[in-house]
Design a protein around this motif. Structure first.
Motif, PDB file in Angstrom:
ATOM      1  N   PHE A  74       0.702 -38.328 -49.434  1.00  0.00           N
ATOM      2  CA  PHE A  74       1.532 -37.136 -49.245  1.00  0.00           C
ATOM      3  C   PHE A  74       1.534 -36.279 -50.506  1.00  0.00           C
ATOM      4  O   PHE A  74       1.401 -35.056 -50.442  1.00  0.00           O
ATOM      5  CB  PHE A  74       2.956 -37.557 -48.874  1.00  0.00           C
ATOM      6  N   VAL A  75       1.661 -36.920 -51.668  1.00  0.00           N
ATOM      7  CA  VAL A  75       1.652 -36.180 -52.939  1.00  0.00           C
ATOM      8  C   VAL A  75       0.305 -35.497 -53.153  1.00  0.00           C
ATOM      9  O   VAL A  75       0.237 -34.347 -53.587  1.00  0.00           O
ATOM     10  CB  VAL A  75       2.006 -37.114 -54.109  1.00  0.00           C
ATOM     11  N   ARG A  76      -0.787 -36.187 -52.812  1.00  0.00           N
ATOM     12  CA  ARG A  76      -2.111 -35.575 -52.936  1.00  0.00           C
ATOM     13  C   ARG A  76      -2.255 -34.375 -52.016  1.00  0.00           C
ATOM     14  O   ARG A  76      -2.834 -33.355 -52.394  1.00  0.00           O
ATOM     15  CB  ARG A  76      -3.192 -36.603 -52.622  1.00  0.00           C
ATOM     16  N   LEU A  77      -1.730 -34.489 -50.800  1.00  0.00           N
ATOM     17  CA  LEU A  77      -1.777 -33.376 -49.855  1.00  0.00           C
ATOM     18  C   LEU A  77      -1.015 -32.173 -50.404  1.00  0.00           C
ATOM     19  O   LEU A  77      -1.511 -31.045 -50.377  1.00  0.00           O
ATOM     20  CB  LEU A  77      -1.181 -33.801 -48.505  1.00  0.00           C
ATOM     21  N   LEU A  78       0.181 -32.409 -50.940  1.00  0.00           N
ATOM     22  CA  LEU A  78       0.969 -31.315 -51.518  1.00  0.00           C
ATOM     23  C   LEU A  78       0.252 -30.692 -52.717  1.00  0.00           C
ATOM     24  O   LEU A  78       0.275 -29.470 -52.893  1.00  0.00           O
ATOM     25  CB  LEU A  78       2.351 -31.815 -51.933  1.00  0.00           C
ATOM     26  N   ALA A  79      -0.380 -31.511 -53.534  1.00  0.00           N
ATOM     27  CA  ALA A  79      -1.106 -30.995 -54.701  1.00  0.00           C
ATOM     28  C   ALA A  79      -2.279 -30.132 -54.269  1.00  0.00           C
ATOM     29  O   ALA A  79      -2.528 -29.072 -54.855  1.00  0.00           O
ATOM     30  CB  ALA A  79      -1.575 -32.149 -55.574  1.00  0.00           C
ATOM     31  N   ARG A  80      -3.004 -30.562 -53.238  1.00  0.00           N
ATOM     32  CA  ARG A  80      -4.136 -29.755 -52.750  1.00  0.00           C
ATOM     33  C   ARG A  80      -3.649 -28.418 -52.198  1.00  0.00           C
ATOM     34  O   ARG A  80      -4.266 -27.381 -52.426  1.00  0.00           O
ATOM     35  CB  ARG A  80      -4.909 -30.519 -51.678  1.00  0.00           C
ATOM     36  N   GLN A  81      -2.537 -28.442 -51.452  1.00  0.00           N
ATOM     37  CA  GLN A  81      -1.994 -27.195 -50.905  1.00  0.00           C
ATOM     38  C   GLN A  81      -1.570 -26.258 -52.030  1.00  0.00           C
ATOM     39  O   GLN A  81      -1.834 -25.050 -51.973  1.00  0.00           O
ATOM     40  CB  GLN A  81      -0.798 -27.485 -49.994  1.00  0.00           C
ATOM     41  N   ALA A  82      -0.909 -26.788 -53.043  1.00  0.00           N
ATOM     42  CA  ALA A  82      -0.467 -25.963 -54.168  1.00  0.00           C
ATOM     43  C   ALA A  82      -1.668 -25.375 -54.912  1.00  0.00           C
ATOM     44  O   ALA A  82      -1.658 -24.197 -55.289  1.00  0.00           O
ATOM     45  CB  ALA A  82       0.405 -26.786 -55.109  1.00  0.00           C
ATOM     46  N   ALA A  83      -2.701 -26.187 -55.112  1.00  0.00           N
ATOM     47  CA  ALA A  83      -3.897 -25.697 -55.797  1.00  0.00           C
ATOM     48  C   ALA A  83      -4.579 -24.607 -54.977  1.00  0.00           C
ATOM     49  O   ALA A  83      -5.027 -23.595 -55.529  1.00  0.00           O
ATOM     50  CB  ALA A  83      -4.866 -26.858 -56.047  1.00  0.00           C
TER      51      ALA A  83
END
Length: 64
Positions: free
Chosen positions: A37-46
């Motif tokens: 989930f954290v990786r998904l949020l990081a990709r979206q933010a990037a």
């Protein structure tokens, strides 16, 4: 026993029963679902950051 119509329940009890497909929880190891989930949020933010920077750069360019 069913509750009477028009009355709200005063207490609700939820009991989780582990299933064969549910991995055993080990608090000493990170939860893989949380990590994903954290990786998904990081990709979206990037992705949003890159899009915003591209848009800003296109506005800053001088017209031909």
């Amino acid at each position: 026993m069913a509750r009477q119509k028009g009355m709200a329940a005063k207490q609700v009890r939820v009991v989780l029963q582990p299933s064969a497909t549910m991995p055993v929880y080990d608090p000493s190891k990170p939860d893989p679902r949380l990590r994903d989930f954290v990786r998904l949020l990081a990709r979206q933010a990037a992705r949003k950051f890159v899009e915003a920077e591209r848009e800003r750069a296109s506005r800053d360019r001088l017209p031909d």
